[in-house]
Design an enzyme around this catalytic site. Sequence first.
Site, short mmCIF file in Angstrom:
data_model
loop_
_atom_site.label_atom_id
_atom_site.label_comp_id
_atom_site.label_asym_id
_atom_site.label_seq_id
_atom_site.Cartn_x
_atom_site.Cartn_y
_atom_site.Cartn_z
N TYR A 184 -34.28 69.50 -56.73
CA TYR A 184 -35.26 69.82 -57.77
C TYR A 184 -36.40 68.81 -57.74
CZ TYR A 184 -37.17 70.20 -62.53
OH TYR A 184 -38.01 70.32 -63.61
N TRP A 242 -30.43 67.17 -67.96
CA TRP A 242 -31.20 68.16 -67.21
C TRP A 242 -30.34 68.80 -66.13
CZ3 TRP A 242 -34.84 71.21 -68.19
CH2 TRP A 242 -35.55 71.87 -67.19
N GLU A 290 -36.82 73.47 -71.34
CA GLU A 290 -36.98 72.15 -71.95
C GLU A 290 -36.43 72.15 -73.37
OE1 GLU A 290 -37.84 69.37 -70.67
OE2 GLU A 290 -38.78 69.94 -68.77
#
Length: 209
Positions: free
Chosen positions: A37, A67, A59
Site C-alpha cells: 500500500y 489501518w 478513513e
Amino acid sequence: MSQQNEPTAPREDGLVVGPDGLARPVWASKDPLLRDYYDTEWGLPVRDERGLFERLSLEAFQSGLSWATILRKRPAFRRAFADFDPDEVAGFGEGEVARLLEDAGIIRNRAKILATIGNAKATTALREEGGLAALLWSFQPEQTPEPRTPQEVPSRSAESTAAAKVLKTKGFSFVGPTTVFALMEAVGIVDTHLLGSHRRGTSGLWVSG
C-alpha cells in the site's frame, strides 16, 4: 528467514531499509500488505469522486482502529458498499443498514455505517457546486510538510481544519481535522513522506528544484 531478507533496524530518521534497499517508515516496513500500500498507493493523487468517497469512508471507519485492519477488510467493504458508488450508497435504506450490521467482513459500527450513507448523499449533492474532488483539492496548501523524522509529521493542518469545517456544513460527518488530514495525505493533497523515503516526491506535485 535469513537475516539478509529482513529489514534493518530503524535509522535515526525513523526509516527502515528493506531487503530491496528501499527506505520506508516503520509502519510500512514489515507487513506485506502495508508495504505494498505504501509503495504503490499511499500519497498518489486521487481526483475522481468515487475514489475520494471510498478513501473518505475508509478513513472514517479506521477511527480507533489500525489501518492494516481496514486494508485487510477493503475488499469486503467494496462488496458491501457497492464499490463505493455514491449514487448507490446514497440510496441505502434500513434494509441495507441491517444487512451491513450483519456483515462480519466489515466494521459493524452503526454510526459509521449511517455516516457513510449520509456522506454518499452529501457527495451527490455537492455535484451542483463542482463536486467532492474540486472541494477537497481546493484545500491543497501552497507548500507541503518536509518531515525528516516521524515526530515531525503533523496530524492536522490549517487546511484540514478548514476543509473539515466546510465538509460539515455540506452534510458530511466523521470528518474531523485529523481524519481529513489523513485523507489529504492518502490522496496526495499533501506529501508527508519522510525526506529520506524512497516515495518522497513520487506524487509529482511537490518535486523541488
